[in-house]
Design an enzyme around this catalytic site. Structure first.
Site, PDB file in Angstrom:
ATOM      1  N   GLU A 255       0.684  -1.160   0.116  1.00  0.00           N
ATOM      2  CA  GLU A 255      -0.108  -0.084  -0.185  1.00  0.00           C
ATOM      3  C   GLU A 255       0.852   1.144  -0.111  1.00  0.00           C
ATOM      4  O   GLU A 255       1.580   1.540   0.968  1.00  0.00           O
ATOM      5  CB  GLU A 255      -0.928   0.046   1.156  1.00  0.00           C
ATOM      6  CG  GLU A 255      -2.123   0.859   1.054  1.00  0.00           C
ATOM      7  CD  GLU A 255      -2.111   2.234   1.408  1.00  0.00           C
ATOM      8  OE1 GLU A 255      -1.775   2.987   0.572  1.00  0.00           O
ATOM      9  OE2 GLU A 255      -1.860   2.693   2.796  1.00  0.00           O
ATOM     10  N   CYS A 289      -1.577   8.952   2.772  1.00  0.00           N
ATOM     11  CA  CYS A 289      -1.451   8.812   1.301  1.00  0.00           C
ATOM     12  C   CYS A 289      -2.570   8.985   0.340  1.00  0.00           C
ATOM     13  O   CYS A 289      -2.527   9.308  -0.976  1.00  0.00           O
ATOM     14  CB  CYS A 289      -1.158   6.945   1.132  1.00  0.00           C
ATOM     15  SG  CYS A 289      -2.727   6.215   1.906  1.00  0.00           S
TER      16      CYS A 289
END
Length: 489
Positions: A255, A289
């Site tokens: 991720e 993110c």
């Protein structure tokens, strides 16, 4: 700080959690409050030798944990959730002081972790196989079995949730786990989980928390006892993890970074669009993110949007989250601040207009709005990981789709419009792992499969029961005959 009965810094000096406290081969390091530079404690720093020792202990402890009745494993997860709820005020203070979070964001993170623990507690009771037709006179079925030892590498920005969403389901499904939190948030991202599961009754040796740097991370990825790696962090570091994992024939769930677009169509409610855009870019100083890294705004509302976003940015208070009511706290360290400021100044030099912000004091960076940004501006083309909102105009849906898709990343996408079907049609033209119509780009829940595409990662690897089972178990084919099968020789 508040009551420290649960998280007592005096117990960590020069130590690291290895199924019990022991000296770390890598020495120790300071736990630093970014808002003030004050030392909160010292904690062990793991080296490769610590990883090797932990992996051997984890591999030895895992079979008994996997063989425990499912309800016993579920009970440990439920007790861990209850303990977090009981000690949430103390954990929240660590997130504020060590992680630089404003109290609201810290409370929100704890809520997310509680959701992860509750959802993980339901995993052990799920069906774990299926019957398969066979052309032979036998019973044929598949079953899910734990992978064994799972390595988790978690970042600094949301340290507790980004560790928990791998640690909790991996443990629930019968694995042992070695967690390497970012050394800048070793307490929030590591010690908290160690203490929760220790008090919840997790057997010794099943969870190891090893704060450390690159050496510890590479040792974890290459250790032969570790069969699956769950990594959350930068794209550059993720590429290295993926290569090492492939060389050692193990799965890596990655991720990674993002540069997510928020598209504001000409029919959007402007006040709400500006509020959503500010939240998407400035929440936790932009250190997420999924942060809204690019604001793509229709030319009909562009000027009004920029002016309103800049006004909002100018009025957001920035300061020490532990000392007063602020909207933004500090960036994690000077290196990150300098990166953010470098991208902002380079973009202005390239022709962008500084509509708000662009200044800092110590680690406190003002929320920044850049207008008239072109796609080649550094703050637009790269992941900033700071409180910066680059705003670009478009005139047609074709242009909006092209701008949004023109990036190496593919994590999240937000589209703001009164015409929901038009928003969905536009989203189909932009490859991302997550799409939010009439919301900004930062969203996550324990029940959803989370993941990005391309440079943002390897797709939905965890989150939600099905993805978690896929991530942290192996499929085994089993057949059973009533008698030994006859063969011609």
């Amino acid at each position: 700080m508040a009551d420290q009965a649960f998280l007592d810094p005096s117990a960590w000096t020069g130590q690291v959690f290895l199924g019990g406290w022991s000296e770390a081969a890598g020495g120790d390091a300071a736990v630093v409050e970014p808002a003030t530079g004050a030392q909160l404690a010292r904690i062990g720093s793991a080296a490769a030798a610590d990883v090797a020792r932990a992996s051997a202990l984890a591999a030895a402890a895992q079979p008994a944990w996997a063989a425990a009745p499912y309800h016993e494993r579920a009970a440990v997860l439920r007790r861990a959730a209850a303990l977090l709820d009981e000690h949430r005020a103390e954990v929240e203070q660590w997130l504020v002081r060590e992680g630089g979070k404003v109290p609201g964001a810290a409370a929100f993170e704890i809520g997310l972790v509680l959701g992860e623990l509750h959802e993980a507690a339901a995993l052990p009771s799920r069906p774990y196989g299926e019957l398969i037709p066979s052309g032979e006179p036998r019973l044929s079925f598949s079953r899910r079995v734990p992978v064994g030892v799972v390595g988790v590498i978690a970042p600094f920005n949301f340290p507790l949730i980004l560790a928990s969403r791998s640690v909790a389901p991996a443990l629930a499904l019968g694995n042992a786990v070695i967690l390497k939190p970012d050394p800048r948030t070793a307490v929030c991202g590591g010690v908290v989980l160690a203490r929760l599961f220790e008090e919840a009754g997790l057997p010794e040796g099943v969870l190891h928390v090893l704060p450390g740097g690159v050496e510890a991370g590479e040792a974890l990825v290459t250790d032969p006892n570790v069969r699956v790696i769950s990594f959350t962090g930068s794209t550059a570091a993720g590429r290295r993890v993926g290569v090492l994992a492939a060389e050692h024939f193990k799965r890596a769930h990655l991720e990674l970074g993002g540069n997510s677009a928020l598209i504001v169509l000409d029919d959007a409610d402007l006040d709400r669009a500006v509020s959503a855009g500010a939240w998407g870019s400035f929440l936790h100083q932009g250190q997420i993110c999924m942060t809204t890294g690019r604001h793509l705004v229709h030319e009909a509302v562009y000027d009004d949007y920029v002016a309103a976003l800049a006004e909002k940015a100018n009025h957001l208070p920035v300061g020490d989250p532990a000392s007063g009511t602020v909207a933004l706290g500090p960036l994690i360290d000077a290196r990150q601040r300098d990166k953010v400021h470098g991208l902002v100044t380079a973009s202005v030099e390239a022709g962008a207009r500084l509509a708000a912000g662009g200044t800092y004091e110590d680690l406190f960076y003002r929320p920044t709005v850049l207008a008239e940004v072109t796609p080649d501006a550094p703050a637009y083309a790269q992941e900033v990981f700071g409180p910066v909102a680059p705003v670009t105009r478009f005139s047609t849906l074709d242009q909006a789709a092209k701008l949004a898709a023109d990036t190496e990343y593919g994590l999240s996408l937000g589209i703001l419009t009164r015409d929901v079907m038009r928003g969905l049609e536009l989203a189909d033209r932009i490859p991302t792992g997550l799409v939010h119509i009439n919301d900004q780009t930062v969203n996550d829940e324990a029940t959803v499969p989370f993941g990005g595409l391309a440079a943002s990662g390897t797709g939905a690897r965890f989150g939600g029961a099905a993805a978690n089972v896929e991530a942290f178990t192996e499929t085994r084919w089993v057949t059973v005959r009533a008698e030994i099968a006859p063969y011609p020789f």
